[in-house]
Design an enzyme around this catalytic site. Structure first.
Site, PDB file in Angstrom:
ATOM      1  N   PHE A  29     -25.993  -8.706 -16.876  1.00  0.00           N
ATOM      2  CA  PHE A  29     -26.471  -8.688 -15.487  1.00  0.00           C
ATOM      3  C   PHE A  29     -26.472 -10.132 -14.959  1.00  0.00           C
ATOM      4  CE2 PHE A  29     -28.984  -7.301 -11.786  1.00  0.00           C
ATOM      5  CZ  PHE A  29     -28.283  -6.146 -11.516  1.00  0.00           C
ATOM      6  N   GLY A  33     -27.048 -18.670 -12.824  1.00  0.00           N
ATOM      7  CA  GLY A  33     -27.603 -19.427 -13.954  1.00  0.00           C
ATOM      8  C   GLY A  33     -26.744 -19.256 -15.194  1.00  0.00           C
ATOM      9  N   HIS A  34     -26.376 -17.995 -15.494  1.00  0.00           N
ATOM     10  CA  HIS A  34     -25.489 -17.747 -16.637  1.00  0.00           C
ATOM     11  C   HIS A  34     -24.138 -18.433 -16.427  1.00  0.00           C
ATOM     12  CE1 HIS A  34     -28.011 -13.929 -16.636  1.00  0.00           C
ATOM     13  NE2 HIS A  34     -28.187 -14.348 -17.867  1.00  0.00           N
ATOM     14  N   SER A 182     -33.077 -14.962 -12.237  1.00  0.00           N
ATOM     15  CA  SER A 182     -33.368 -14.180 -13.429  1.00  0.00           C
ATOM     16  C   SER A 182     -32.877 -12.764 -13.192  1.00  0.00           C
ATOM     17  CB  SER A 182     -34.880 -14.146 -13.689  1.00  0.00           C
ATOM     18  OG  SER A 182     -35.200 -13.127 -14.620  1.00  0.00           O
ATOM     19  N   SER A 183     -32.327 -12.155 -14.243  1.00  0.00           N
ATOM     20  CA  SER A 183     -31.907 -10.752 -14.117  1.00  0.00           C
ATOM     21  C   SER A 183     -33.109  -9.902 -13.718  1.00  0.00           C
ATOM     22  CB  SER A 183     -31.332 -10.264 -15.441  1.00  0.00           C
ATOM     23  OG  SER A 183     -30.348 -11.170 -15.910  1.00  0.00           O
TER      24      SER A 183
HETATM   25  P1  AMP Z   1     -30.553 -13.948 -20.629  1.00  0.00           P
HETATM   26  O1  AMP Z   1     -29.373 -13.141 -20.209  1.00  0.00           O
HETATM   27  O2  AMP Z   1     -31.738 -13.807 -19.730  1.00  0.00           O
HETATM   28  O3  AMP Z   1     -30.882 -13.811 -22.097  1.00  0.00           O
HETATM   29  O4  AMP Z   1     -30.116 -15.473 -20.452  1.00  0.00           O
HETATM   30  C1  AMP Z   1     -28.983 -15.981 -21.106  1.00  0.00           C
HETATM   31  C2  AMP Z   1     -28.968 -17.479 -20.996  1.00  0.00           C
HETATM   32  O5  AMP Z   1     -28.944 -17.851 -19.616  1.00  0.00           O
HETATM   33  C3  AMP Z   1     -30.227 -18.133 -21.593  1.00  0.00           C
HETATM   34  O6  AMP Z   1     -29.860 -19.320 -22.281  1.00  0.00           O
HETATM   35  C4  AMP Z   1     -31.055 -18.423 -20.375  1.00  0.00           C
HETATM   36  O7  AMP Z   1     -31.957 -19.503 -20.560  1.00  0.00           O
HETATM   37  C5  AMP Z   1     -29.985 -18.775 -19.367  1.00  0.00           C
HETATM   38  N1  AMP Z   1     -30.510 -18.620 -17.995  1.00  0.00           N
HETATM   39  C6  AMP Z   1     -31.139 -17.534 -17.492  1.00  0.00           C
HETATM   40  N2  AMP Z   1     -31.534 -17.781 -16.222  1.00  0.00           N
HETATM   41  C7  AMP Z   1     -31.145 -19.062 -15.935  1.00  0.00           C
HETATM   42  C8  AMP Z   1     -31.268 -19.905 -14.794  1.00  0.00           C
HETATM   43  N3  AMP Z   1     -31.861 -19.490 -13.685  1.00  0.00           N
HETATM   44  N4  AMP Z   1     -30.760 -21.152 -14.874  1.00  0.00           N
HETATM   45  C9  AMP Z   1     -30.152 -21.590 -16.007  1.00  0.00           C
HETATM   46  N5  AMP Z   1     -30.001 -20.835 -17.113  1.00  0.00           N
HETATM   47  C10 AMP Z   1     -30.494 -19.592 -17.082  1.00  0.00           C
END
Ligand code: AMP
Length: 280
Positions: A29, A33-34, A182-183
């Site tokens: 999702f 950020g990703h 954030s997702s």
């Molecule tokens: P997740 O899919 O939430 O597990 O996130 C995957 C990676 O993306 C993790 O290293 C998170 O810290 C990073 N991430 C998520 N949201 C952000 C954001 N807003 N800015 C930078 N990195 C992010």
């Protein structure tokens, strides 16, 4: 871009493309950020691998595993546009086959903050990340500062268990009003979405105080609590002014500080942080 489900195929593609590899682990999702992680990995490595896996072992029994948002076709299009070479989208039983019983436990730094509220969360994170490192064997792995404690836990694991790779931490990507992408923001109603930037406002209030010389940890926590209290839709889980490495709550914050918080807004539990280290 190759999209594979099995560990065997990840290893086959990895072996067939010599040169340096960057890895971007995600739960899908995807948002900007990703994609910032993928773009940084693209710039710093010959090849980029990504994983999309909603990891069940990092969710508690009452958490949002079943409801976690998913959109694989969109995610794959975004990763392809970001120049990713290989995406692993395993089914749960490829990662955790019958009989699975080996976990990585990082100890002290997982007992506080997110770990206090979510006691099995970091065991799931460190275990799946250790598996990703063994499967992809990347030269660099990319994580977001958004999940500050996750970065501390993974760095500790890499040091303690001698994983031969570099952890690259990328800045938090935010909406124009400061809300960290954030997702889970998708859970917010329009009214809750309008309230959600209060986390960043509270962090910035404490950051500005710190930059003006306020180095008393409790005073910084009070500043954040007061700003959150003015937003009726925000229900704080914790507010922290901690050592950036040990995550212990600080009295004297003059040598650097991690300001962080978890706040419930409607169904969403939002986290955010700012890390401040004095100029040397
Ligand atoms: P997740 O899919 O939430 O597990 O996130 C995957 C990676 O993306 C993790 O290293 C998170 O810290 C990073 N991430 C998520 N949201 C952000 C954001 N807003 N800015 C930078 N990195 C992010």
């Amino acid at each position: 871009m190759q999209v594979v489900k099995s560990i065997f195929d990840v290893r086959r593609v990895r072996r067939g493309l010599p040169g340096s590899w960057g890895l971007v682990p995600t739960m899908g999702f995807l948002h900007a950020g990703h994609l910032a992680l993928a773009e940084r990995a693209r710039a710093e490595n010959d090849h980029v691998g990504a994983s999309i896996f909603v990891n069940p072992t990092q969710f508690g029994p009452t958490e949002d595993l079943a409801a976690y948002p998913r959109d694989l076709p969109r995610d794959l299009a975004l990763l392809e546009a970001a120049g990713v070479d290989l995406v692993w989208t395993p089914p749960v039983d490829e990662v955790y086959p019958a009989g699975f019983q080996s976990y990585v436990t990082v100890e002290e730094v997982t007992r506080v903050l997110e770990g206090a509220a979510r006691p099995t969360h970091f065991r799931g994170v460190s275990t799946v990340v250790a598996k990703l490192f063994n499967i992809f064997q990347p030269d660099r792995a990319y994580f977001g500062q958004k999940d500050a404690q996750q970065v501390v836990v993974i760095q500790r694991m890499v040091t303690d268990l001698n994983f031969p790779l570099e952890i690259v931490v990328c800045p938090t990507v935010r909406e124009a009003d400061g809300l960290a992408l954030s997702s889970r923001n998708t859970y917010l109603t329009p009214e809750q979405r309008a309230a959600a930037p209060v986390l960043y406002r509270a962090l910035c209030g404490a950051r500005d105080a710190w930059l003006s010389g306020e180095h008393d940890g409790e005073r910084l926590r009070q500043i954040m609590r007061a700003i959150l209290a003015a937003e009726p839709l925000a229900r704080p889980d914790y507010v922290s002014a901690a050592d950036p490495f040990t995550l212990a709550e600080l009295g004297d914050a003059s040598r650097g500080i991690l300001l962080s918080m978890a706040v419930r807004v409607g169904k969403a539990r939002l986290i955010d942080n700012i890390r401040l280290i004095p100029d040397s």
